[in-house]
Design a protein around this motif. Structure first.
Motif, mmCIF file in Angstrom:
data_model
loop_
_atom_site.group_PDB
_atom_site.id
_atom_site.type_symbol
_atom_site.label_atom_id
_atom_site.label_comp_id
_atom_site.label_asym_id
_atom_site.label_seq_id
_atom_site.Cartn_x
_atom_site.Cartn_y
_atom_site.Cartn_z
ATOM 1 N N PRO A 71 -43.753 34.296 58.788
ATOM 2 C CA PRO A 71 -42.807 33.607 59.670
ATOM 3 C C PRO A 71 -43.264 33.749 61.122
ATOM 4 C CG PRO A 71 -41.857 35.648 58.818
ATOM 5 C CD PRO A 71 -43.186 35.475 58.160
ATOM 6 N N THR A 72 -42.992 32.762 61.924
ATOM 7 C CA THR A 72 -43.400 32.781 63.320
ATOM 8 C C THR A 72 -42.285 33.352 64.188
ATOM 9 O OG1 THR A 72 -44.754 30.839 62.950
ATOM 10 C CG2 THR A 72 -44.212 31.361 65.226
ATOM 11 N N VAL A 73 -42.616 34.405 64.936
ATOM 12 C CA VAL A 73 -41.690 34.999 65.889
ATOM 13 C C VAL A 73 -42.439 35.081 67.215
ATOM 14 C CG1 VAL A 73 -40.253 36.982 66.428
ATOM 15 C CG2 VAL A 73 -40.583 36.321 64.055
ATOM 16 N N PRO A 74 -42.088 34.247 68.198
ATOM 17 C CA PRO A 74 -42.893 34.104 69.414
ATOM 18 C C PRO A 74 -43.118 35.387 70.230
ATOM 19 C CG PRO A 74 -41.208 32.405 69.307
ATOM 20 C CD PRO A 74 -40.952 33.344 68.192
ATOM 21 N N ASN A 75 -42.152 36.259 70.317
ATOM 22 C CA ASN A 75 -42.288 37.422 71.199
ATOM 23 C C ASN A 75 -42.413 38.741 70.454
ATOM 24 O OD1 ASN A 75 -42.059 36.216 73.944
ATOM 25 N ND2 ASN A 75 -40.234 35.379 72.992
ATOM 26 N N TYR A 76 -42.728 38.673 69.170
ATOM 27 C CA TYR A 76 -42.957 39.863 68.354
ATOM 28 C C TYR A 76 -44.128 39.594 67.422
ATOM 29 C CZ TYR A 76 -38.566 42.019 69.778
ATOM 30 O OH TYR A 76 -37.561 42.593 70.507
ATOM 31 N N THR A 77 -44.839 40.654 67.063
ATOM 32 C CA THR A 77 -45.910 40.574 66.081
ATOM 33 C C THR A 77 -45.424 41.262 64.810
ATOM 34 O OG1 THR A 77 -47.556 40.684 67.840
ATOM 35 C CG2 THR A 77 -48.302 41.161 65.600
#
Length: 131
Positions: A71-77
């Motif tokens: 899943p894409t989470v912009p401000n977390y890896t």
């Protein structure tokens, strides 16, 4: 005859009022933006947990990113570690605009069917809504 317009005092009072409102509003706005980014990280971990359980239903152990997709989470890896037949650990590590967030990183550990939520590397975990 009275001239039209504002006096210097009126303009200064207006600037002071706007300044006071900005001092109050900007930190509150910044915290709300960080809070929304945190909820994105929690959503990403939840999505990844569901993907893991779907994978495990058809396989003998939990999956990796190559198996599950991410899943894409912009401000977390998001990372997956400790993969075995009975558990795994998911971590949402702060990145980009969230790199200095006071709440730290979100960790979800599943072992023998029990999920445990925790925070790591945070300076202030109050009101972080996890666990």
């Amino acid at each position: 005859m009275r001239s039209k317009g504002f006096t210097l005092i009126e303009l200064l009072v207006t600037l002071v009022i706007v300044g006071i409102l900005a001092i109050i509003a900007i930190p509150s706005f910044t915290e709300q933006v960080a809070k929304s980014r945190r909820s994105e990280a929690m959503r990403g971990l939840g999505d990844l947990q569901l993907r893991q359980e779907r994978w495990r239903a058809s396989n003998t152990s939990y999956g990796t990113y190559a198996n599950l997709g991410s899943p894409t989470v912009p401000n977390y890896t998001l990372t997956i570690t400790g993969i075995s037949a009975t558990g795994y650990t998911l971590t949402a590590t702060r990145a980009n605009a969230q790199s200095s967030d006071r709440c730290g990183n979100y960790v979800l550990t599943v072992a023998a069917g029990v999920a445990t939520k925790s925070l790591s590397d945070g300076s202030n975990a109050s009101n972080c809504n996890w666990p």
